[in-house]
Design a protein around this motif. Structure first.
Motif, PDB file in Angstrom:
ATOM      1  N   LYS A  64      72.140  62.071   6.393  1.00  0.00           N
ATOM      2  CA  LYS A  64      70.758  60.999   5.447  1.00  0.00           C
ATOM      3  C   LYS A  64      69.674  61.601   6.175  1.00  0.00           C
ATOM      4  O   LYS A  64      69.287  61.057   7.545  1.00  0.00           O
ATOM      5  N   VAL A  65      68.666  61.755   6.119  1.00  0.00           N
ATOM      6  CA  VAL A  65      66.985  62.679   6.106  1.00  0.00           C
ATOM      7  C   VAL A  65      66.292  61.034   5.471  1.00  0.00           C
ATOM      8  O   VAL A  65      66.141  60.800   4.322  1.00  0.00           O
ATOM      9  N   LEU A  66      65.966  60.330   6.725  1.00  0.00           N
ATOM     10  CA  LEU A  66      64.452  59.480   6.031  1.00  0.00           C
ATOM     11  C   LEU A  66      63.645  59.476   6.059  1.00  0.00           C
ATOM     12  O   LEU A  66      62.996  59.950   8.206  1.00  0.00           O
ATOM     13  N   GLU A  67      62.027  60.708   5.660  1.00  0.00           N
ATOM     14  CA  GLU A  67      61.410  61.060   6.002  1.00  0.00           C
ATOM     15  C   GLU A  67      60.226  59.914   5.852  1.00  0.00           C
ATOM     16  O   GLU A  67      59.813  59.343   5.091  1.00  0.00           O
ATOM     17  N   LEU A  68      59.647  59.254   7.301  1.00  0.00           N
ATOM     18  CA  LEU A  68      59.042  58.282   7.639  1.00  0.00           C
ATOM     19  C   LEU A  68      56.878  58.603   7.539  1.00  0.00           C
ATOM     20  O   LEU A  68      56.602  60.195   7.140  1.00  0.00           O
ATOM     21  N   SER A  69      55.896  58.166   6.762  1.00  0.00           N
ATOM     22  CA  SER A  69      54.501  59.066   6.836  1.00  0.00           C
ATOM     23  C   SER A  69      53.085  57.221   7.329  1.00  0.00           C
ATOM     24  O   SER A  69      54.103  56.231   7.016  1.00  0.00           O
ATOM     25  N   GLY A 124      77.629  54.815   4.911  1.00  0.00           N
ATOM     26  CA  GLY A 124      78.472  55.622   5.599  1.00  0.00           C
ATOM     27  C   GLY A 124      78.323  56.801   5.701  1.00  0.00           C
ATOM     28  O   GLY A 124      78.312  57.901   6.287  1.00  0.00           O
ATOM     29  N   ALA A 125      77.014  57.391   6.145  1.00  0.00           N
ATOM     30  CA  ALA A 125      75.883  57.671   6.566  1.00  0.00           C
ATOM     31  C   ALA A 125      76.535  58.076   8.389  1.00  0.00           C
ATOM     32  O   ALA A 125      77.057  56.909   8.800  1.00  0.00           O
ATOM     33  N   ASP A 126      76.826  59.265   8.727  1.00  0.00           N
ATOM     34  CA  ASP A 126      77.581  59.554  10.170  1.00  0.00           C
ATOM     35  C   ASP A 126      76.167  59.518  11.357  1.00  0.00           C
ATOM     36  O   ASP A 126      75.569  59.773  12.040  1.00  0.00           O
ATOM     37  N   ILE A 127      75.393  60.495  10.040  1.00  0.00           N
ATOM     38  CA  ILE A 127      73.507  61.120  10.934  1.00  0.00           C
ATOM     39  C   ILE A 127      72.604  60.869  10.456  1.00  0.00           C
ATOM     40  O   ILE A 127      72.921  60.980   9.411  1.00  0.00           O
ATOM     41  N   LEU A 128      72.103  59.975  10.889  1.00  0.00           N
ATOM     42  CA  LEU A 128      70.715  59.921  10.396  1.00  0.00           C
ATOM     43  C   LEU A 128      69.629  60.494  11.056  1.00  0.00           C
ATOM     44  O   LEU A 128      69.332  60.642  12.305  1.00  0.00           O
ATOM     45  N   LEU A 129      69.182  61.459   9.696  1.00  0.00           N
ATOM     46  CA  LEU A 129      67.628  62.421  11.647  1.00  0.00           C
ATOM     47  C   LEU A 129      66.317  61.418  10.314  1.00  0.00           C
ATOM     48  O   LEU A 129      65.972  61.109   9.155  1.00  0.00           O
ATOM     49  N   LEU A 130      64.937  60.892  11.382  1.00  0.00           N
ATOM     50  CA  LEU A 130      64.080  60.444  11.220  1.00  0.00           C
ATOM     51  C   LEU A 130      62.792  61.954  11.137  1.00  0.00           C
ATOM     52  O   LEU A 130      62.373  62.393  12.642  1.00  0.00           O
ATOM     53  N   ASP A 131      62.807  62.159  10.273  1.00  0.00           N
ATOM     54  CA  ASP A 131      61.693  62.745   9.860  1.00  0.00           C
ATOM     55  C   ASP A 131      59.874  62.449  10.166  1.00  0.00           C
ATOM     56  O   ASP A 131      60.180  61.311   8.717  1.00  0.00           O
ATOM     57  N   MET A 132      59.177  62.442  10.712  1.00  0.00           N
ATOM     58  CA  MET A 132      57.928  61.958  11.597  1.00  0.00           C
ATOM     59  C   MET A 132      57.302  62.330  11.120  1.00  0.00           C
ATOM     60  O   MET A 132      55.815  62.212  11.803  1.00  0.00           O
ATOM     61  N   LYS A 133      56.826  63.591  10.169  1.00  0.00           N
ATOM     62  CA  LYS A 133      55.839  64.422  10.332  1.00  0.00           C
ATOM     63  C   LYS A 133      55.004  63.703   9.726  1.00  0.00           C
ATOM     64  O   LYS A 133      53.444  64.990  10.067  1.00  0.00           O
ATOM     65  N   GLU A 134      54.665  62.811   9.044  1.00  0.00           N
ATOM     66  CA  GLU A 134      53.712  62.204   8.689  1.00  0.00           C
ATOM     67  C   GLU A 134      53.886  60.905   8.803  1.00  0.00           C
ATOM     68  O   GLU A 134      52.511  60.411   8.284  1.00  0.00           O
ATOM     69  N   VAL A 135      54.175  61.003   9.996  1.00  0.00           N
ATOM     70  CA  VAL A 135      53.510  59.280  10.918  1.00  0.00           C
ATOM     71  C   VAL A 135      52.035  59.574  11.956  1.00  0.00           C
ATOM     72  O   VAL A 135      52.418  60.445  12.338  1.00  0.00           O
ATOM     73  N   CYS A 189      62.692  64.146  14.653  1.00  0.00           N
ATOM     74  CA  CYS A 189      61.576  65.090  14.091  1.00  0.00           C
ATOM     75  C   CYS A 189      60.663  65.150  13.801  1.00  0.00           C
ATOM     76  O   CYS A 189      60.617  64.294  13.332  1.00  0.00           O
ATOM     77  N   SER A 190      59.938  66.483  13.821  1.00  0.00           N
ATOM     78  CA  SER A 190      57.862  66.366  13.379  1.00  0.00           C
ATOM     79  C   SER A 190      57.396  65.129  14.379  1.00  0.00           C
ATOM     80  O   SER A 190      56.692  64.436  13.180  1.00  0.00           O
ATOM     81  N   ILE A 191      57.595  65.143  15.604  1.00  0.00           N
ATOM     82  CA  ILE A 191      56.580  63.860  15.510  1.00  0.00           C
ATOM     83  C   ILE A 191      55.945  64.700  15.778  1.00  0.00           C
ATOM     84  O   ILE A 191      55.342  65.689  16.814  1.00  0.00           O
ATOM     85  N   GLN A 210      66.900  61.496  20.408  1.00  0.00           N
ATOM     86  CA  GLN A 210      66.913  62.820  20.888  1.00  0.00           C
ATOM     87  C   GLN A 210      65.978  63.555  19.953  1.00  0.00           C
ATOM     88  O   GLN A 210      66.325  63.073  18.654  1.00  0.00           O
ATOM     89  N   THR A 211      64.624  63.947  20.460  1.00  0.00           N
ATOM     90  CA  THR A 211      63.861  64.625  18.980  1.00  0.00           C
ATOM     91  C   THR A 211      63.957  66.415  18.569  1.00  0.00           C
ATOM     92  O   THR A 211      64.568  67.393  19.949  1.00  0.00           O
ATOM     93  N   PHE A 212      64.119  66.787  17.716  1.00  0.00           N
ATOM     94  CA  PHE A 212      63.646  68.492  17.442  1.00  0.00           C
ATOM     95  C   PHE A 212      61.565  68.704  16.569  1.00  0.00           C
ATOM     96  O   PHE A 212      61.182  68.026  16.465  1.00  0.00           O
ATOM     97  N   ALA A 213      61.768  69.502  16.712  1.00  0.00           N
ATOM     98  CA  ALA A 213      60.685  70.399  16.390  1.00  0.00           C
ATOM     99  C   ALA A 213      60.510  69.890  14.561  1.00  0.00           C
ATOM    100  O   ALA A 213      59.549  70.002  14.771  1.00  0.00           O
ATOM    101  N   ASP A 214      61.800  70.222  14.089  1.00  0.00           N
ATOM    102  CA  ASP A 214      61.938  69.868  12.943  1.00  0.00           C
ATOM    103  C   ASP A 214      63.158  69.843  11.993  1.00  0.00           C
ATOM    104  O   ASP A 214      63.585  70.171  13.297  1.00  0.00           O
ATOM    105  N   GLN A 215      63.386  69.877  11.224  1.00  0.00           N
ATOM    106  CA  GLN A 215      64.257  69.664  10.085  1.00  0.00           C
ATOM    107  C   GLN A 215      64.996  70.844  10.743  1.00  0.00           C
ATOM    108  O   GLN A 215      66.700  70.874  10.096  1.00  0.00           O
ATOM    109  N   ASP A 216      64.122  72.531  10.558  1.00  0.00           N
ATOM    110  CA  ASP A 216      64.767  73.593  10.644  1.00  0.00           C
ATOM    111  C   ASP A 216      65.669  73.355  11.631  1.00  0.00           C
ATOM    112  O   ASP A 216      66.820  74.028  12.080  1.00  0.00           O
ATOM    113  N   GLU A 217      65.429  73.433  13.195  1.00  0.00           N
ATOM    114  CA  GLU A 217      65.454  72.533  14.689  1.00  0.00           C
ATOM    115  C   GLU A 217      67.165  71.865  14.408  1.00  0.00           C
ATOM    116  O   GLU A 217      68.272  72.456  15.022  1.00  0.00           O
ATOM    117  N   PHE A 218      66.864  71.234  14.084  1.00  0.00           N
ATOM    118  CA  PHE A 218      67.888  70.191  13.812  1.00  0.00           C
ATOM    119  C   PHE A 218      69.216  70.068  13.096  1.00  0.00           C
ATOM    120  O   PHE A 218      70.345  70.053  13.688  1.00  0.00           O
TER     121      PHE A 218
END
Length: 108
Positions: free
Chosen positions: A6-11, A33-44, A72-74, A92-100
């Motif tokens: 599950k990807v959660l986009e924060l802003s 039931g999500a096993d992996i959660l990605l917080l996309d923070m490009k808009e934070v 990702c995307s901090i 653990q951070t990633f440059a963006d969703q593609d890198e993740f």
């Protein structure tokens, strides 16, 4: 094994109010039931101490659910805050969703 991601986009500003919303959202995602959660923070653009606390709480909830949390995307400002508060050692951070997707999902 099929992992539920599950990807959660924060802003905006991650503060006490938004932090409480984040905790509720993460709790609901994990309950579904999500096993992996990605917080996309490009808009934070700013995180205060309450927001940092919410991120730590989200990590703890994720671990308690035997799931994994990634960020990702901090922005440079958020990266500096993570480094100053040693949060870069926790998340653990990633440059963006593609890198993740390349590094994590490809190995699952």
């Amino acid at each position: 094994m099929n992992m539920s991601v599950k990807v959660l986009e924060l802003s905006g500003i991650l503060d006490g109010i938004r932090g409480n919303e984040l905790r509720r959202e993460v709790s609901g995602i994990l309950a579904n039931g999500a096993d992996i959660l990605l917080l996309d923070m490009k808009e934070v653009n700013f995180i205060d101490s309450s927001g940092l606390g919410a991120l730590v709480s989200a990590m703890q909830m994720t671990r308690n659910a035997n799931a994994k949390l990634f960020v990702c995307s901090i922005s440079d400002q958020v990266r500096m805050l993570f480094e100053l508060t040693k949060m870069d050692r926790i998340f653990q951070t990633f440059a963006d969703q593609d890198e993740f997707n390349r590094q994590i999902l490809a190995t699952q």
